[in-house]
Design a protein around this motif. Sequence first.
Motif, PDB file in Angstrom:
ATOM      1  N   ILE A 164       0.856  -1.182   0.000  1.00 35.55           N
ATOM      2  CA  ILE A 164       0.000   0.000   0.000  1.00 35.55           C
ATOM      3  C   ILE A 164       0.891   1.229   0.000  1.00 35.55           C
ATOM      4  N   GLY A 165       0.619   2.156  -0.889  1.00 32.21           N
ATOM      5  CA  GLY A 165       1.314   3.431  -0.892  1.00 32.21           C
ATOM      6  C   GLY A 165       0.326   4.567  -0.704  1.00 32.21           C
ATOM      7  N   ASN A 166       0.775   5.613  -0.047  1.00 32.53           N
ATOM      8  CA  ASN A 166      -0.046   6.814   0.129  1.00 32.53           C
ATOM      9  C   ASN A 166       0.648   7.943  -0.619  1.00 32.53           C
ATOM     10  N   GLU A 222      -4.018  -2.573   5.843  1.00 30.34           N
ATOM     11  CA  GLU A 222      -4.175  -1.148   6.128  1.00 30.34           C
ATOM     12  C   GLU A 222      -2.822  -0.520   6.435  1.00 30.34           C
ATOM     13  N   LEU A 223      -2.671   0.715   5.993  1.00 32.55           N
ATOM     14  CA  LEU A 223      -1.484   1.520   6.251  1.00 32.55           C
ATOM     15  C   LEU A 223      -1.949   2.765   6.993  1.00 32.55           C
ATOM     16  N   SER A 224      -1.529   2.904   8.245  1.00 35.59           N
ATOM     17  CA  SER A 224      -1.992   4.007   9.087  1.00 35.59           C
ATOM     18  C   SER A 224      -0.847   4.950   9.406  1.00 35.59           C
ATOM     19  N   VAL A 280      -5.801   6.355   7.308  1.00 33.64           N
ATOM     20  CA  VAL A 280      -5.638   4.923   7.109  1.00 33.64           C
ATOM     21  C   VAL A 280      -5.964   4.616   5.652  1.00 33.64           C
ATOM     22  N   CYS A 281      -4.998   4.094   4.925  1.00 27.51           N
ATOM     23  CA  CYS A 281      -5.202   3.670   3.537  1.00 27.51           C
ATOM     24  C   CYS A 281      -5.445   2.164   3.540  1.00 27.51           C
ATOM     25  N   SER A 282      -6.504   1.739   2.884  1.00 23.32           N
ATOM     26  CA  SER A 282      -6.906   0.334   2.908  1.00 23.32           C
ATOM     27  C   SER A 282      -6.966  -0.224   1.495  1.00 23.32           C
TER      28      SER A 282
END
Length: 282
Positions: free
Chosen positions: A158-160, A267-269, A259-261
């Motif tokens: 997961i990337g933001n 999940e990436l918080s 939080v990216c899901s």
Amino acid sequence: MTSAPARRIARVRPLDPASPDEHFFVANDAPDFASAEGKIWSVIDSPFPSSRANAPSPSRGGWEKGSKVTEDAFTFLAPSVPVNVFGMAHNTGQPGRDLPPQAFHKAASSVIGPGEAIQLSTSVGHVDPEAELTIVVGRAARNLTLETARSAVLGFTIGNDVSARDLQKSDELWISAKSQDTFTPAGPWIVTTVDYPRLGIGIIHNGTALKPASTADLGWNVEEILVYLTSFMTLQPGDLVLTGFPAESARIHPGDTVVCSIEGIGELSNPVTGASWEELPA
């Protein structure tokens, strides 16, 4: 896309590090990430053997290859130390596909791990998070084809793609908008096998779930993106490629939590704070 069992690979730092930059790679094959087995990891060799930046620290007691470690013994880091980080511009739906594929560069120094703070300067203006399926490159790759592209992928994380919208308007190359320190959270782990053409994507902003979307809503798919990028450059082991954001976002401020899901990955918080460097002497 494949029936092979998923493996998770993570880059971690022991809670009692022998040095400030100590890191190891660990793996977990449990199908249920939340199960008791899903919390017990095995120390492994680097999944990027040709990358010096991704060489693990020297082994020590409890951190030799094959050692079992639990999640209460380490902190998850960004899943790799990349040479290159790319994002895909305008990659949503048919309007994105109607345009030629186009990538932008994000500085490798902008990458942070799970739980680390996205830091916003007082002058940055409007900033949005973007949850994106992120390709983790497993080997050096040039001139890939649609048939060979998947062979260059170690897995997905997961990337933001944190983005300063006001700066995007004034900087046509998007460097100042996309490459600020802390503007690329990534993690918490790599999943080697995931049905990536159709995964749910969403953001939870301060506990509120925003409107989700799917990787099926991207304009250019994983294989096409890799063919495009490797047509003009060599991707390196550990490189990250953020594929695009089709879902709803919301402006972030210091004090927020993002939080990216992504379905099948997790999940990436990350918390949001003011910029610590603004407190340092010039």
